[in-house]
Design a protein around this motif. Structure first.
Motif, PDB file in Angstrom:
ATOM      1  N   SER A 466       0.808  -1.063   0.429  1.00  0.00           N
ATOM      2  CA  SER A 466      -0.409  -0.252   0.143  1.00  0.00           C
ATOM      3  C   SER A 466       1.265   0.856  -0.114  1.00  0.00           C
ATOM      4  CB  SER A 466      -1.007   0.272   1.398  1.00  0.00           C
ATOM      5  OG  SER A 466      -0.082   0.256   2.598  1.00  0.00           O
ATOM      6  N   ILE A 467       0.559   2.059  -0.671  1.00  0.00           N
ATOM      7  CA  ILE A 467       1.614   3.563  -0.674  1.00  0.00           C
ATOM      8  C   ILE A 467       0.342   4.615  -0.848  1.00  0.00           C
ATOM      9  CG2 ILE A 467       2.575   5.015  -2.329  1.00  0.00           C
ATOM     10  CD1 ILE A 467       3.094   2.316  -3.764  1.00  0.00           C
ATOM     11  N   THR A 468       0.489   5.292   1.294  1.00  0.00           N
ATOM     12  CA  THR A 468      -0.855   6.490   1.162  1.00  0.00           C
ATOM     13  C   THR A 468      -0.130   7.777   1.122  1.00  0.00           C
ATOM     14  OG1 THR A 468       0.303   5.371   4.355  1.00  0.00           O
ATOM     15  CG2 THR A 468      -0.802   3.986   2.264  1.00  0.00           C
ATOM     16  N   SER A 469       0.957   7.873   1.248  1.00  0.00           N
ATOM     17  CA  SER A 469       1.609   8.947   0.846  1.00  0.00           C
ATOM     18  C   SER A 469       2.049   9.654  -0.161  1.00  0.00           C
ATOM     19  CB  SER A 469       2.359  10.128   2.600  1.00  0.00           C
ATOM     20  OG  SER A 469       3.174   9.196   2.691  1.00  0.00           O
ATOM     21  N   ALA A 470       2.011  10.996  -0.480  1.00  0.00           N
ATOM     22  CA  ALA A 470       3.721  11.179  -1.302  1.00  0.00           C
ATOM     23  C   ALA A 470       5.176  10.926  -0.992  1.00  0.00           C
ATOM     24  CB  ALA A 470       3.645  12.834  -2.258  1.00  0.00           C
ATOM     25  N   GLU A 471       5.566  10.779   0.716  1.00  0.00           N
ATOM     26  CA  GLU A 471       6.454  10.359   0.231  1.00  0.00           C
ATOM     27  C   GLU A 471       6.567   9.441   0.040  1.00  0.00           C
ATOM     28  OE1 GLU A 471       5.076  14.384   2.322  1.00  0.00           O
ATOM     29  OE2 GLU A 471       4.585  12.186   2.559  1.00  0.00           O
ATOM     30  N   GLU A 472       5.492   8.949   0.873  1.00  0.00           N
ATOM     31  CA  GLU A 472       5.704   7.156   0.776  1.00  0.00           C
ATOM     32  C   GLU A 472       6.405   6.862  -0.653  1.00  0.00           C
ATOM     33  OE1 GLU A 472       4.046   2.495   2.374  1.00  0.00           O
ATOM     34  OE2 GLU A 472       2.750   4.617   2.362  1.00  0.00           O
ATOM     35  N   ASN A 473       5.473   6.748  -1.803  1.00  0.00           N
ATOM     36  CA  ASN A 473       5.068   6.933  -3.032  1.00  0.00           C
ATOM     37  C   ASN A 473       6.607   7.627  -3.755  1.00  0.00           C
ATOM     38  OD1 ASN A 473       3.945   6.475  -5.230  1.00  0.00           O
ATOM     39  ND2 ASN A 473       4.508   8.601  -6.149  1.00  0.00           N
ATOM     40  N   ALA A 474       7.148   8.492  -3.124  1.00  0.00           N
ATOM     41  CA  ALA A 474       8.777   8.942  -3.477  1.00  0.00           C
ATOM     42  C   ALA A 474       9.337   7.937  -3.425  1.00  0.00           C
ATOM     43  CB  ALA A 474       8.867  10.376  -2.888  1.00  0.00           C
ATOM     44  N   PHE A 475       9.814   6.852  -1.679  1.00  0.00           N
ATOM     45  CA  PHE A 475      10.756   6.293  -1.601  1.00  0.00           C
ATOM     46  C   PHE A 475      10.658   5.266  -1.839  1.00  0.00           C
ATOM     47  CE2 PHE A 475      11.737   2.832   1.055  1.00  0.00           C
ATOM     48  CZ  PHE A 475      12.611   3.303   1.861  1.00  0.00           C
ATOM     49  N   VAL A 476       9.647   4.713  -2.637  1.00  0.00           N
ATOM     50  CA  VAL A 476       9.291   3.890  -3.804  1.00  0.00           C
ATOM     51  C   VAL A 476      10.227   3.932  -4.949  1.00  0.00           C
ATOM     52  CG1 VAL A 476       7.766   1.911  -4.548  1.00  0.00           C
ATOM     53  CG2 VAL A 476       7.280   2.749  -2.614  1.00  0.00           C
ATOM     54  N   VAL A 477       9.227   5.141  -5.670  1.00  0.00           N
ATOM     55  CA  VAL A 477       9.901   5.424  -6.496  1.00  0.00           C
ATOM     56  C   VAL A 477      11.781   5.526  -6.490  1.00  0.00           C
ATOM     57  CG1 VAL A 477      10.367   7.555  -8.419  1.00  0.00           C
ATOM     58  CG2 VAL A 477       8.186   7.098  -7.328  1.00  0.00           C
ATOM     59  N   ARG A 478      12.349   6.107  -5.787  1.00  0.00           N
ATOM     60  CA  ARG A 478      13.401   5.549  -5.402  1.00  0.00           C
ATOM     61  C   ARG A 478      13.917   4.948  -5.337  1.00  0.00           C
ATOM     62  NH1 ARG A 478      16.572   7.972  -0.446  1.00  0.00           N
ATOM     63  NH2 ARG A 478      18.578   8.310  -1.187  1.00  0.00           N
ATOM     64  N   MET A 479      13.184   3.801  -4.502  1.00  0.00           N
ATOM     65  CA  MET A 479      14.260   2.087  -4.882  1.00  0.00           C
ATOM     66  C   MET A 479      14.093   1.871  -5.772  1.00  0.00           C
ATOM     67  SD  MET A 479      11.873   0.290  -2.142  1.00  0.00           S
ATOM     68  CE  MET A 479      13.087  -1.177  -1.684  1.00  0.00           C
ATOM     69  N   MET A 480      13.294   1.666  -7.342  1.00  0.00           N
ATOM     70  CA  MET A 480      12.999   1.332  -7.970  1.00  0.00           C
ATOM     71  C   MET A 480      14.384   2.052  -9.505  1.00  0.00           C
ATOM     72  SD  MET A 480       9.413   1.665  -9.070  1.00  0.00           S
ATOM     73  CE  MET A 480       8.241   3.271 -10.029  1.00  0.00           C
ATOM     74  N   ALA A 481      14.301   3.860  -9.379  1.00  0.00           N
ATOM     75  CA  ALA A 481      14.571   4.165 -10.512  1.00  0.00           C
ATOM     76  C   ALA A 481      15.488   3.712 -10.939  1.00  0.00           C
ATOM     77  CB  ALA A 481      14.920   5.560  -9.641  1.00  0.00           C
ATOM     78  N   ASN A 482      16.828   3.314 -10.908  1.00  0.00           N
ATOM     79  CA  ASN A 482      17.727   3.147 -11.413  1.00  0.00           C
ATOM     80  C   ASN A 482      17.818   1.543 -12.188  1.00  0.00           C
ATOM     81  OD1 ASN A 482      19.425   6.002 -10.605  1.00  0.00           O
ATOM     82  ND2 ASN A 482      19.376   4.568  -8.799  1.00  0.00           N
ATOM     83  N   ASP A 483      17.131   1.078 -11.840  1.00  0.00           N
ATOM     84  CA  ASP A 483      17.228  -0.586 -12.872  1.00  0.00           C
ATOM     85  C   ASP A 483      16.397  -0.345 -13.849  1.00  0.00           C
ATOM     86  OD1 ASP A 483      17.443  -3.260 -12.900  1.00  0.00           O
ATOM     87  OD2 ASP A 483      18.545  -3.163 -11.374  1.00  0.00           O
ATOM     88  N   PRO A 484      16.291  -0.786 -14.652  1.00  0.00           N
ATOM     89  CA  PRO A 484      15.917  -0.925 -16.079  1.00  0.00           C
ATOM     90  C   PRO A 484      15.386  -2.029 -15.861  1.00  0.00           C
ATOM     91  CG  PRO A 484      18.363  -1.426 -16.729  1.00  0.00           C
ATOM     92  CD  PRO A 484      17.797  -1.223 -15.693  1.00  0.00           C
ATOM     93  N   SER A 485      15.254  -2.942 -14.874  1.00  0.00           N
ATOM     94  CA  SER A 485      15.025  -4.763 -14.479  1.00  0.00           C
ATOM     95  C   SER A 485      14.002  -4.826 -14.816  1.00  0.00           C
ATOM     96  CB  SER A 485      15.806  -5.898 -14.076  1.00  0.00           C
ATOM     97  OG  SER A 485      16.116  -5.354 -12.783  1.00  0.00           O
ATOM     98  N   PHE A 486      12.866  -3.312 -13.901  1.00  0.00           N
ATOM     99  CA  PHE A 486      11.988  -3.348 -13.353  1.00  0.00           C
ATOM    100  C   PHE A 486      11.241  -3.104 -14.164  1.00  0.00           C
ATOM    101  CE2 PHE A 486      14.505  -3.215  -8.602  1.00  0.00           C
ATOM    102  CZ  PHE A 486      14.316  -4.030  -8.870  1.00  0.00           C
ATOM    103  N   PHE A 487      11.201  -2.728 -15.208  1.00  0.00           N
ATOM    104  CA  PHE A 487       9.985  -2.023 -16.520  1.00  0.00           C
ATOM    105  C   PHE A 487      10.161  -2.322 -17.755  1.00  0.00           C
ATOM    106  CE2 PHE A 487      12.124   1.258 -13.087  1.00  0.00           C
ATOM    107  CZ  PHE A 487      10.934   1.170 -13.191  1.00  0.00           C
ATOM    108  N   SER A 488       9.411  -2.674 -18.083  1.00  0.00           N
ATOM    109  CA  SER A 488       9.131  -2.314 -19.785  1.00  0.00           C
ATOM    110  C   SER A 488       9.157  -1.585 -20.590  1.00  0.00           C
ATOM    111  CB  SER A 488       8.247  -3.620 -20.007  1.00  0.00           C
ATOM    112  OG  SER A 488       6.892  -3.036 -19.734  1.00  0.00           O
ATOM    113  N   VAL A 489       9.043  -0.759 -22.283  1.00  0.00           N
ATOM    114  CA  VAL A 489       9.648   0.093 -22.473  1.00  0.00           C
ATOM    115  C   VAL A 489       8.538  -0.224 -23.983  1.00  0.00           C
ATOM    116  CG1 VAL A 489       9.973   2.113 -23.583  1.00  0.00           C
ATOM    117  CG2 VAL A 489      11.428   1.161 -21.526  1.00  0.00           C
TER     118      VAL A 489
END
Length: 588
Positions: A466-489
């Motif tokens: 669950s992501i219940t605040s802008a701060e929590e959302n920013a933390f999760v984004v920061r976790m995944m931001a650098n690794d392309p293995s989490f994404f499909s384009v």
């Protein structure tokens, strides 16, 4: 074989030839063999081998390397050859393929490739222990293009079994089967070897069995290494059993952490675990728990620089990574203060890393023998005594790039028992973990459907996040931001939209609700106080059965290159195929 018949006796002479062929000239390149060869070479050097390394060798290069190594190995106590690259089996004869080979016909193999027998033979006269490790059973592109000189001549799948006689030959995959190149820095076989070869007191036969089991785990049962030949009756240790020694604080390290006067720790085991794990969290744990990180040693600093993969440097992501490591003006001011204190003048500490700051970072990197990028990386931060990837005393992210978490190493490094237990339960999938406001978060590569991912997570005491605040959302984004293995384009030609789709999390539409726009709930049961949808999402046109699960996504009109874009907003996806997920669990 008295030179290595017990844990206390080191071989007088250990030699190794390590070859990594990646840049094949006439078929597509392999991404990992050069990495595998480099990492295996360093690991062997750390345990006392004199290593000769060859990279991207052509036919003559391989032949000469073997000829010269045979002379070096003649009087060695241990001789080891490791090859990573393409291999092929024709008429029950195995060949290792140089980068120059064309192999237009099966007849060409005798003139363009090196027989595995020749490699085994190059060390057969060595009096001591003889080992050949072959990570060359990959799916071979030469086979598809190769003309057959005879319709009765067989070309096998993988490599054929061998009877080496006096030489231990290890295959990455059992004879007649294929090996994987891997989706990270190393192949599964190389990764498993690296995890075990430096372990003190691990008997050689047992090491090979653990490598087999680890590769089987890493490949979900697809690949099983195999050993041909027999070991002698006595126990053999590449690294002797170590005795406990008290850890000491190097003169250039300062920490406010309390020093325990309890039982001493095996320093070499802890440092070896950190070198294998090589995450920012791992190095931080050593500094926090043991007050002993040998940052003055070039080998350790060089290993820290390898946290940032070459592809990130090539794609110009060093600035983005730096912003992730030291977010905000205050952290950048701290970096400048520490550079000035260390004697690298960067002028006023204003939090803006301009040319003078870049020059100071380069001077620091040059002083420690590191690549002069001018950007702060884990090695730079460690030299300056700054915690890496922290957001406060009780908040951290393990690493900017996903790795396979080894629970035993994390436990040795001092990670909390609760976190280690959860990560061990989740298995060996690539992941990044972090802590924020008393919760554990795991962003994990997962291939399957969302229901399977949730079922596995719940068995381990966590759930889709669950992501219940802008701060929590920013933390999760920061976790995944650098690794392309989490994404499909991709690009949707029907809507003329380019997209970058990321991890799913625990937001889903109530299946009883017909309206696609309303009825969204958290799996955790928490009240919905915060959402972060893309414009026009969720969309009524998605219907009431599909598009009922939330994931991170970025969208742009037209054909766009989104490889360096970080999705921060939410999209209503189907959950049918999941590339990655965000998990969350409360920590005691």
């Amino acid at each position: 074989m008295a030179a290595y018949d017990n844990a206390a006796a080191e071989p007088e002479k250990r030699v190794a030839l390590v070859i990594g062929n990646s840049a094949y000239q006439h078929v597509s390149s392999l991404p990992n063999p050069s990495n595998d060869a480099e990492d295996i070479s360093r690991s062997l050097e750390r345990i006392g081998f004199q290593v000769t390394r060859g990279q991207d060798l052509d036919y003559n290069g391989m032949r000469i390397a073997l000829r010269d190594f045979a002379e070096v190995a003649a009087n060695a106590d241990v001789a080891l050859v490791y090859f990573a690259g393409h291999g092929i089996e024709i008429e029950n004869t195995n060949y290792l393929i140089p980068v120059s080979a064309t192999l237009k016909s099966d007849r060409d193999v005798e003139f363009e490739a090196i027989r595995l027998d020749a490699i085994v033979g190059s060390i057969s006269d060595t009096a001591g222990l003889k080992i050949v490790l072959v990570d060359a059973c990959r799916n071979n592109p030469f086979v598809a293009q190769m003309a057959r000189a005879s319709s009765t001549r067989s070309i096998g799948r993988g490599l054929a079994a061998v009877e080496p006689g006096g030489v231990i030959v290890g295959y990455a995959a059992r004879g007649g089967t294929l090996a994987q190149d891997g989706d990270g820095r190393n192949s599964p076989y190389a990764k498993a070897i690296l995890e075990h070869i430096e372990q003190p007191g691990l008997e050689l036969g047992k090491m090979f069995r653990r490598v087999r089991d680890r590769v089987f785990e890493l490949t979900d049962g697809f690949q099983e290494p195999f050993i041909y030949g027999s070991l002698p009756g006595e126990d053999i240790y590449l690294v002797p059993k170590s005795e406990p020694v008290a850890m000491q604080l190097p003169s250039n390290q300062v920490s406010n952490a309390p020093i325990s006067e309890a039982a001493p720790t095996k320093t070499e085991d802890v440092i070896a675990a950190a070198m294998k794990t090589n995450t920012m969290r791992g190095w931080d744990l050593i500094r926090q728990k043991y007050r002993s990180v040998p940052v003055s040693e070039p080998e350790v600093l060089k290993r820290m620089t390898e946290i940032t993969p070459d592809w990130a440097k090539e794609r110009g992501l060093l600035l983005a990574l730096e912003d992730t490591l030291i977010p905000g003006r205050e952290r950048k001011k701290q970096l400048q203060d520490n550079l000035n204190d260390a004697g690298f003048d960067v002028g006023a500490s204003d939090g803006a890393l301009g040319p003078k700051s870049r020059s100071g970072i380069k001077e620091l990197q040059a002083a420690h023998g590191l690549e002069q990028t001018g950007y702060a990386d884990p090695a730079v931060l460690t030299i300056l005594g700054m915690g890496t990837f922290q957001q406060g005393e009780d908040s951290f992210i393990s690493n900017p790039f996903a790795v396979r978490q080894n629970a035993e190493d994390l436990d040795l490094l001092g990670e909390s028992e609760e976190i280690t237990r959860i990560l061990k339960c989740l298995g060996l999938r690539q992941s990044i973990y972090g802590k924020f406001r008393g919760n554990l978060y795991v962003v994990m590569v997962y291939s399957g459907n969302l229901f399977g991912a949730r079922n596995e997570a719940q068995k381990c005491g966590v759930d889709l996040a669950s992501i219940t605040s802008a701060e929590e959302n920013a933390f999760v984004v920061r976790m995944m931001a650098n690794d392309p293995s989490f994404f499909s384009v991709g690009y949707d030609s029907k809507t003329n939209v380019s997209y970058k789709a990321g991890p799913y999390f625990g937001f889903r539409k109530d299946p009883k609700e017909d309206n696609a726009v309303i009825g969204w709930r958290w799996y955790s049961g928490e009240p919905v106080k915060y959402t972060n949808w893309l414009p026009s999402k969720p969309n009524r046109t998605h219907g009431n059965g599909n598009k009922a699960y939330a994931q991170f996504q970025y969208e742009a009109r037209g054909r766009r290159d989104l490889s360096n874009v970080v999705p921060t907003k939410w999209f209503d996806g189907s959950g049918g195929y999941v590339r990655s997920v965000v998990l969350k669990g409360s920590l005691q």
